[in-house]
Design an enzyme around this catalytic site. Sequence first.
Site, PDB file in Angstrom:
ATOM      1  N   GLU A 199      -4.501   7.223  -6.000  1.00 19.62           N
ATOM      2  CA  GLU A 199      -4.673   6.374  -7.179  1.00 19.62           C
ATOM      3  C   GLU A 199      -5.991   6.703  -7.863  1.00 19.62           C
ATOM      4  OE1 GLU A 199      -4.238   2.288  -6.025  1.00 19.62           O
ATOM      5  OE2 GLU A 199      -2.248   2.589  -5.173  1.00 19.62           O
TER       6      GLU A 199
ATOM      7  N   HIS B  72      -1.043  -0.242  -9.966  1.00 19.27           N
ATOM      8  CA  HIS B  72      -1.699  -1.094  -8.965  1.00 19.27           C
ATOM      9  C   HIS B  72      -2.289  -2.348  -9.624  1.00 19.27           C
ATOM     10  CE1 HIS B  72      -3.836  -1.063  -4.785  1.00 19.27           C
ATOM     11  NE2 HIS B  72      -3.378  -2.268  -5.116  1.00 19.27           N
TER      12      HIS B  72
ATOM     13  N   ARG C 136       0.846  -1.184   0.000  1.00 15.02           N
ATOM     14  CA  ARG C 136       0.000   0.000   0.000  1.00 15.02           C
ATOM     15  C   ARG C 136       0.886   1.240   0.000  1.00 15.02           C
ATOM     16  NH1 ARG C 136      -2.973  -3.192  -1.370  1.00 15.02           N
ATOM     17  NH2 ARG C 136      -5.086  -3.703  -0.682  1.00 15.02           N
TER      18      ARG C 136
END
Length: 317
Positions: free
Chosen positions: A263, A282, A234
């Site tokens: 994000e 991601h 993360r």
Amino acid sequence: MRIAVLDDWQRVAQGVVDWSPLAAVGQVVFVHDYPADADTLAERLAPYGVICVMRERTLFNAELIRRLPNLKLLVTGGMRNAAIDLKAAAAQGITVCGGDSYRQAAPELTWALLMALSRNLVQEAQSVRTGGWQTSLGSDLHGKTLGLLGLGSIGGTVAGYAKAFGMRVIAWSENLTEERAQAVGVQRVSKQALFEQADAVSIHLVLGDRTRRLVDAQALAWMKPGALLINTSRGPIVDEQALIAALEAERLGGAALDVFDQEPLPADHPFRRLPNVLATPHIGYVTENNYRAFFTAMIEDIIAWHNGDPVRVLSAN
């Protein structure tokens, strides 16, 4: 009942699994009009009684949840989703359920990023595409030290990869026991020793109060000149500004990052332009097997809830 499937950034959800078992529950709609501001999102999602979301994409905070009066069930991929306010959902009488995941996806990406970063694969591939040839000197993994922040399921799998490549593996986390380290076959060290000894540090921790900004300016200063940092966990575990400063000063050999504070990553973010950063959007859990596991579990959750016997229920406790 109207069922919304969100966060399908690649527009693949409809074909990954068979959604027809939900025909007896309601109409499934694949919603692709996002991201959006809070007002637009609340208006768009208001008709739905069930919403399926992917991990940490659409933010379901207390404000949004309060504005969805028809929402009865919120289903997420995986058993953790920091983007959902579980307390607010419970206060609104909304059931939140999670699901299974394919546990090899994130470790495999971690290793791919480490190898690509150490051998400058993006730079070299781009050189070939633009008519060039060899441009850099890669580094080796065999005989080097990999430091793992976290030795859970993902960290343990990555440790196995590292040993297969002839690396020495060390690990640290606040909860790591000597028994766990020995079971995986790695050396348990202190936090400072890990950063000082590792040629590459890979992060595999759960984001929480104790791990937020754990990789701070001090930790980065402990790292060897030229060492590598890999984060597929993360973004907020790393102090982003401190990392940018270390990379701009070329204290580190580079960073491979799949996760970020914000994000999608803003268009003007330094991570998009720094030459010693390998950034991916991601995709640690974005594989066919993992999506199949996520969506299959979502369908199971919805049917079980509809039958009055919800499974894999998530709570704030």
